[in-house]
Design a protein around this motif. Structure first.
Motif, mmCIF file in Angstrom:
data_model
loop_
_atom_site.group_PDB
_atom_site.id
_atom_site.type_symbol
_atom_site.label_atom_id
_atom_site.label_comp_id
_atom_site.label_asym_id
_atom_site.label_seq_id
_atom_site.Cartn_x
_atom_site.Cartn_y
_atom_site.Cartn_z
ATOM 1 N N GLU A 286 2.483 6.803 -5.656
ATOM 2 C CA GLU A 286 1.811 5.951 -4.670
ATOM 3 C C GLU A 286 0.327 6.267 -4.653
ATOM 4 O OE1 GLU A 286 1.109 6.398 0.046
ATOM 5 O OE2 GLU A 286 3.125 6.871 -0.685
ATOM 6 N N TYR A 287 -0.473 5.233 -4.451
ATOM 7 C CA TYR A 287 -1.911 5.420 -4.254
ATOM 8 C C TYR A 287 -2.341 4.583 -3.057
ATOM 9 C CZ TYR A 287 -6.942 4.916 -4.772
ATOM 10 O OH TYR A 287 -8.289 4.895 -4.525
ATOM 11 N N ASN A 288 -2.922 5.234 -2.067
ATOM 12 C CA ASN A 288 -3.390 4.541 -0.862
ATOM 13 C C ASN A 288 -2.312 3.656 -0.241
ATOM 14 O OD1 ASN A 288 -5.888 5.703 -0.774
ATOM 15 N ND2 ASN A 288 -7.037 3.885 -1.380
ATOM 16 N N GLY A 289 -1.080 4.184 -0.208
ATOM 17 C CA GLY A 289 0.016 3.455 0.412
ATOM 18 C C GLY A 289 0.640 2.385 -0.461
ATOM 19 N N ARG A 290 0.187 2.269 -1.706
ATOM 20 C CA ARG A 290 0.693 1.229 -2.596
ATOM 21 C C ARG A 290 1.469 1.855 -3.761
ATOM 22 N NH1 ARG A 290 -3.910 -2.441 -4.665
ATOM 23 N NH2 ARG A 290 -3.860 -2.999 -2.464
ATOM 24 N N PRO A 291 2.753 1.528 -3.924
ATOM 25 C CA PRO A 291 3.516 2.046 -5.064
ATOM 26 C C PRO A 291 2.894 1.571 -6.378
ATOM 27 C CG PRO A 291 4.981 1.122 -3.402
ATOM 28 C CD PRO A 291 3.590 0.720 -3.018
#
Length: 250
Positions: A75-80
């Motif tokens: 995940e990056y910044n809440g995005r898978p």
């Protein structure tokens, strides 16, 4: 050997060697130890895929996560992260330029509604070969060149990506590059920062109706119309001139 060939070979190798420093951290809610875990740092190739390079990350964190685990995902910044995009594409389209790139590791709660599962590296290979066929169909109007590869050649092509072996990959990939005179279209895949999840695949003709060489600027105009000059774009982390010949990029 011509100077042009030397220059192209040098650019190929330089792009192949492109890498991104990443810092992986286990999400705190899955840390079963009493102490905060140190992050895991890894230098990853831009042209690879996360499932091919994160085995040491999985090994490092899995011993400190719940016993009942799902497939590892990032995940990056809440995005898978969509593992089926090359790492460089993910970084260029999602990050804010951080180095190292901070990613969060999960072993539970796989977001099946947002990303594809990837149980093993054979899944990556199947995706890679399908993408290759898709691109070759756009280039030639068929997939004969890919289908005619021997099993050994197919294994070496993907094995070059898997082991990040420039010579092994390009020894086979060169067989799939037609003379510019036989190129019907250049496959252009657009991943947009302003529309998360948006991916657009466009077949762009390398020559104009009067047989003039078309440029990257022409391709952008085809895709974005009057908005093209307002767009910032990168290819392999580089912003090439809009006057670059499209056939050369393809």
């Amino acid at each position: 050997m011509s100077a042009k060939f030397d220059a192209e070979a040098s650019i190929r190798r330089e792009l192949w060697q492109g890498s991104i420093p990443v810092v992986f951290s286990l999400i705190p809610t899955e840390n079963t130890t009493l102490n905060e875990l140190e992050p895991y740092f890894l230098l990853v190739p831009r042209q690879s895929y996360f499932p091919l390079v994160t085995s040491p990350v999985r090994k490092y964190f899995s011993a400190h996560s719940p016993a009942i685990q799902d497939e590892m995902w990032l995940e990056y910044n809440g995005r898978p992260l969509k593992w089926h995009h090359p790492i460089g594409v993910l970084y260029d389209s999602l990050s804010s330029g951080e180095k190292p790139w901070p990613l969060v590791v999960h072993f539970q709660g796989f977001p099946v509604d947002q990303i594809l599962r990837c149980p093993n590296e054979e899944t990556v290979k199947a995706h890679f070969m399908n993408t290759l066929k898709e691109a070759n169909f756009i280039k030639h109007g068929d997939v004969a060149m890919v289908n005619n590869l021997s099993v050994s050649d197919s294994n070496d092509l993907f094995g070059g990506v898997q082991s990040h072996d420039f010579g092994r990959f390009w020894a086979i990939n060169d067989k799939l590059i037609p003379p510019s005179s036989e190129l019907r279209h250049v496959p252009v895949r657009i991943v947009r920062r302003d529309q998360p999840g948006f991916v657009q695949l466009e077949p762009i003709a390398p020559l104009s109706p009067d047989q003039q060489e078309r440029t990257l600027g022409d391709a952008l105009a085809d895709c974005f119309g009057a908005l093209a000059p307002l767009k910032r774009f990168t290819i392999e982390g580089v912003s090439p001139s809009v006057d670059t010949p499209l056939a050369w990029l393809g």
